[in-house]
Design a protein around this motif. Structure first.
Motif, short mmCIF file in Angstrom:
data_model
loop_
_atom_site.label_atom_id
_atom_site.label_comp_id
_atom_site.label_asym_id
_atom_site.label_seq_id
_atom_site.Cartn_x
_atom_site.Cartn_y
_atom_site.Cartn_z
N SER A 6 0.52 -1.33 -0.31
CA SER A 6 -0.55 -0.19 -0.01
C SER A 6 0.71 0.90 -0.12
CB SER A 6 -1.13 -0.22 1.15
OG SER A 6 -0.15 0.38 2.11
N THR A 89 -10.97 -2.77 3.63
CA THR A 89 -10.92 -3.17 5.67
C THR A 89 -12.26 -3.72 5.16
OG1 THR A 89 -9.44 -1.18 5.88
CG2 THR A 89 -11.85 -2.06 8.09
N TYR A 103 -10.49 -7.04 9.36
CA TYR A 103 -9.28 -7.48 8.87
C TYR A 103 -8.53 -6.54 7.66
CZ TYR A 103 -8.83 -11.42 10.86
OH TYR A 103 -10.02 -12.70 11.96
N SER A 104 -8.05 -5.32 8.33
CA SER A 104 -7.70 -4.65 6.44
C SER A 104 -6.39 -6.10 5.63
CB SER A 104 -7.08 -3.93 6.83
OG SER A 104 -7.17 -2.96 7.86
N VAL A 106 -3.44 -6.89 3.54
CA VAL A 106 -2.19 -5.75 2.83
C VAL A 106 -0.77 -6.90 2.68
CG1 VAL A 106 -2.99 -4.12 5.06
CG2 VAL A 106 -1.19 -6.17 5.13
N GLU A 110 3.74 -6.05 4.91
CA GLU A 110 3.11 -4.52 5.66
C GLU A 110 2.16 -5.75 7.14
OE1 GLU A 110 1.04 -1.24 3.69
OE2 GLU A 110 1.18 -3.07 1.96
N ILE A 111 1.70 -7.07 6.56
CA ILE A 111 1.60 -7.87 7.33
C ILE A 111 1.16 -7.48 9.39
CG2 ILE A 111 0.56 -9.60 5.96
CD1 ILE A 111 2.24 -11.59 7.63
N LYS A 115 -2.99 -6.34 14.68
CA LYS A 115 -3.32 -5.09 14.47
C LYS A 115 -4.50 -5.40 13.34
CE LYS A 115 -0.16 -2.16 16.39
NZ LYS A 115 1.15 -1.99 15.70
N ARG A 117 -3.99 -6.74 9.39
CA ARG A 117 -3.60 -6.76 8.51
C ARG A 117 -3.12 -7.93 8.24
NH1 ARG A 117 -2.45 -1.23 7.81
NH2 ARG A 117 -0.52 -1.74 6.50
#
Length: 155
Positions: A6, A89, A103-104, A106, A110-111, A115, A117
């Motif tokens: 991202s 998200t 969950y986002s 990514v 970036e995981i 958090k 991700r």
């Protein structure tokens, strides 16, 4: 090899690279030089620590170089069909326990599961990609099959 990242993730890694390269590394080099000027290096803790820290910084800089050089920046925008893609998200509810999770999705670099991700290649990410609000997905977890309902998708 290219990997998806991202814009925010790229900027975070770039800022870390600049901090290490232009602030921390020169400060450590100066510390090592000052410690070396004091004389006997074999028993000089500041010298030993400084050299070790410079090696750690250099190792991290090489890792960041690989991440930044191989990055393919993906701008997150909602697809017209409302389906889940990179950058989404997603708010889910476990159909059995009724617990909500967010969950986002990514890039792999970036995981951060703590958090929320996750990568598109993770079991949950794989199950979610292409789905839409209101649909259900099944995810095989170590404790068995989990069924989620997709409550909301945001970009």
């Amino acid at each position: 090899m290219k990997h998806l990242i991202s814009k925010e993730g790229f900027e975070k890694y770039k800022a870390e690279w600049e901090q290490l390269k232009y602030v921390e590394r020169p400060a450590m080099i100066a510390q090592v030089q000052a410690a070396a000027a004091e004389g006997d290096r074999s028993e000089n803790a500041a010298y030993t620590y400084g050299r070790m820290r410079v090696r750690e910084i250099d190792r991290r800089l090489r890792e960041l170089d690989r991440i930044l050089d191989g990055a393919q920046i993906i701008e997150s925008s909602a697809p017209e069909d409302g389906s889940i893609r990179f950058g989404a998200t997603v708010k889910l509810i476990d159909k059995k326990t009724r617990r909500e999770k967010t969950y986002s999705i990514v890039g792999e670099k970036e995981i951060d599961p703590l958090k929320g991700r996750i990568s598109m290649k993770s079991p949950i990410g794989t199950a979610l990609v292409g789905k839409k609000t209101g649909e259900t997905v099944q995810v095989q977890a170590p404790r068995g099959m989990i069924v989620y309902e997709i409550l909301e998708v945001n970009y």
